[in-house]
Design a protein around this motif. Structure first.
Motif, PDB file in Angstrom:
ATOM      1  N   LYS A  24       0.844  -1.198   0.000  1.00 13.81           N
ATOM      2  CA  LYS A  24       0.000   0.000   0.000  1.00 13.81           C
ATOM      3  C   LYS A  24       0.879   1.248   0.000  1.00 13.81           C
ATOM      4  O   LYS A  24       2.038   1.191   0.420  1.00 13.81           O
ATOM      5  CB  LYS A  24      -0.882   0.004   1.241  1.00 13.81           C
ATOM      6  CG  LYS A  24      -1.857  -1.146   1.284  1.00 13.81           C
ATOM      7  CD  LYS A  24      -2.655  -1.119   2.565  1.00 13.81           C
ATOM      8  CE  LYS A  24      -3.582  -2.322   2.621  1.00 13.81           C
ATOM      9  NZ  LYS A  24      -4.233  -2.462   3.900  1.00 13.81           N
ATOM     10  N   PRO A  25       0.331   2.361  -0.444  1.00 14.22           N
ATOM     11  CA  PRO A  25       1.109   3.604  -0.414  1.00 14.22           C
ATOM     12  C   PRO A  25       1.707   3.886   0.966  1.00 14.22           C
ATOM     13  O   PRO A  25       1.075   3.636   1.979  1.00 14.22           O
ATOM     14  CB  PRO A  25       0.094   4.670  -0.816  1.00 14.22           C
ATOM     15  CG  PRO A  25      -0.860   3.930  -1.696  1.00 14.22           C
ATOM     16  CD  PRO A  25      -0.984   2.561  -1.057  1.00 14.22           C
ATOM     17  N   VAL A  43       6.244   2.696  -1.806  1.00 16.28           N
ATOM     18  CA  VAL A  43       5.073   2.545  -2.662  1.00 16.28           C
ATOM     19  C   VAL A  43       4.306   3.870  -2.661  1.00 16.28           C
ATOM     20  O   VAL A  43       4.071   4.466  -1.619  1.00 16.28           O
ATOM     21  CB  VAL A  43       4.172   1.396  -2.172  1.00 16.28           C
ATOM     22  CG1 VAL A  43       2.932   1.264  -3.045  1.00 16.28           C
ATOM     23  CG2 VAL A  43       4.950   0.084  -2.139  1.00 16.28           C
ATOM     24  N   LEU A  44       3.948   4.305  -3.856  1.00 15.13           N
ATOM     25  CA  LEU A  44       3.206   5.548  -4.046  1.00 15.13           C
ATOM     26  C   LEU A  44       1.792   5.227  -4.523  1.00 15.13           C
ATOM     27  O   LEU A  44       1.530   4.137  -5.041  1.00 15.13           O
ATOM     28  CB  LEU A  44       3.899   6.416  -5.101  1.00 15.13           C
ATOM     29  CG  LEU A  44       5.345   6.813  -4.825  1.00 15.13           C
ATOM     30  CD1 LEU A  44       5.936   7.509  -6.045  1.00 15.13           C
ATOM     31  CD2 LEU A  44       5.431   7.683  -3.593  1.00 15.13           C
ATOM     32  N   PRO A  45       0.874   6.172  -4.396  1.00 19.04           N
ATOM     33  CA  PRO A  45      -0.464   5.960  -4.958  1.00 19.04           C
ATOM     34  C   PRO A  45      -0.391   5.778  -6.484  1.00 19.04           C
ATOM     35  O   PRO A  45       0.572   6.201  -7.124  1.00 19.04           O
ATOM     36  CB  PRO A  45      -1.206   7.253  -4.605  1.00 19.04           C
ATOM     37  CG  PRO A  45      -0.437   7.866  -3.483  1.00 19.04           C
ATOM     38  CD  PRO A  45       0.989   7.460  -3.699  1.00 19.04           C
ATOM     39  N   SER A  51      12.346   4.821  -5.955  1.00 20.69           N
ATOM     40  CA  SER A  51      13.564   4.246  -5.406  1.00 20.69           C
ATOM     41  C   SER A  51      14.138   5.182  -4.353  1.00 20.69           C
ATOM     42  O   SER A  51      14.298   6.381  -4.603  1.00 20.69           O
ATOM     43  CB  SER A  51      14.598   4.035  -6.516  1.00 20.69           C
ATOM     44  OG  SER A  51      15.872   3.769  -5.957  1.00 20.69           O
ATOM     45  N   LEU A  52      14.463   4.646  -3.182  1.00 16.52           N
ATOM     46  CA  LEU A  52      15.103   5.463  -2.157  1.00 16.52           C
ATOM     47  C   LEU A  52      16.582   5.652  -2.452  1.00 16.52           C
ATOM     48  O   LEU A  52      17.233   6.483  -1.834  1.00 16.52           O
ATOM     49  CB  LEU A  52      14.918   4.840  -0.778  1.00 16.52           C
ATOM     50  CG  LEU A  52      13.486   4.670  -0.309  1.00 16.52           C
ATOM     51  CD1 LEU A  52      13.449   4.203   1.139  1.00 16.52           C
ATOM     52  CD2 LEU A  52      12.698   5.957  -0.463  1.00 16.52           C
ATOM     53  N   PHE A  60       4.389   0.248 -11.096  1.00 19.82           N
ATOM     54  CA  PHE A  60       4.465  -0.950 -10.260  1.00 19.82           C
ATOM     55  C   PHE A  60       3.291  -1.862 -10.587  1.00 19.82           C
ATOM     56  O   PHE A  60       2.341  -1.989  -9.819  1.00 19.82           O
ATOM     57  CB  PHE A  60       4.470  -0.533  -8.788  1.00 19.82           C
ATOM     58  CG  PHE A  60       4.723  -1.649  -7.821  1.00 19.82           C
ATOM     59  CD1 PHE A  60       5.780  -2.524  -7.985  1.00 19.82           C
ATOM     60  CD2 PHE A  60       3.902  -1.803  -6.715  1.00 19.82           C
ATOM     61  CE1 PHE A  60       6.010  -3.538  -7.069  1.00 19.82           C
ATOM     62  CE2 PHE A  60       4.122  -2.813  -5.796  1.00 19.82           C
ATOM     63  CZ  PHE A  60       5.182  -3.681  -5.970  1.00 19.82           C
ATOM     64  N   PRO A  61       3.353  -2.507 -11.759  1.00 22.70           N
ATOM     65  CA  PRO A  61       2.229  -3.349 -12.177  1.00 22.70           C
ATOM     66  C   PRO A  61       2.089  -4.593 -11.300  1.00 22.70           C
ATOM     67  O   PRO A  61       3.050  -5.049 -10.677  1.00 22.70           O
ATOM     68  CB  PRO A  61       2.581  -3.729 -13.617  1.00 22.70           C
ATOM     69  CG  PRO A  61       4.038  -3.534 -13.730  1.00 22.70           C
ATOM     70  CD  PRO A  61       4.435  -2.488 -12.738  1.00 22.70           C
TER      71      PRO A  61
END
Length: 134
Positions: A24-25, A43-45, A51-52, A60-61
């Motif tokens: 999840k975001p 993870v983003l919406p 990447s950090l 992100f499929p």
């Protein structure tokens, strides 16, 4: 987020033992690369990750999710231990390392609280796996 390759290897072990959460975001996930070690992503919406390490955003499929594993927070692991009705105690050892006791059975001492909690959770998942295979 600070994470060494050895810490991320432990997080990957959690996945091998059956731990996973939906990405999840705002959650952190990681992926191993044969030549680089590991890379952590947030993870983003909108089915995206960042990447950090590089700061690059990517899609992100659903089909890629099997290649990633969760990087749980201390809170995530505490919730998992609570869900299993396992008591645990935390102790800072003069700021040098952390010790986690799970149900007074085992003690895990590591340099960081995150590492100690992950080690403790690995042990819990191993015990569950061993009891299921009997």
């Amino acid at each position: 987020m600070w994470a060494t390759n050895s810490f991320l290897k432990r997080c990957e072990r959690l996945k091998q033992l059956g731990y996973s959460v939906s990405p999840k975001p705002s959650r952190f996930i990681a992926r191993g690369f044969a030549d680089l070690g590991y890379e952590v992503f947030c993870v983003l919406p909108g089915q995206k990750i960042v990447s950090l390490f590089t700061g690059e955003k990517a899609s992100f499929p659903e089909s890629d999710k099997e290649h990633y594993f969760s990087v749980p927070s201390v809170d995530d692991i505490a919730e998992e231990l609570d869900r299993r009705e396992l008591s645990f105690a935390l102790q800072s050892n003069e700021g040098r390392n952390w010790t986690v006791n799970v149900s007074s059975d085992e003690e895990f001492t590591e340099r960081t609280l995150e590492e100690a909690m992950v080690e403790a959770f690995i042990s819990v998942l191993r015990r569950e796996s061993d009891s299921e295979s009997l």
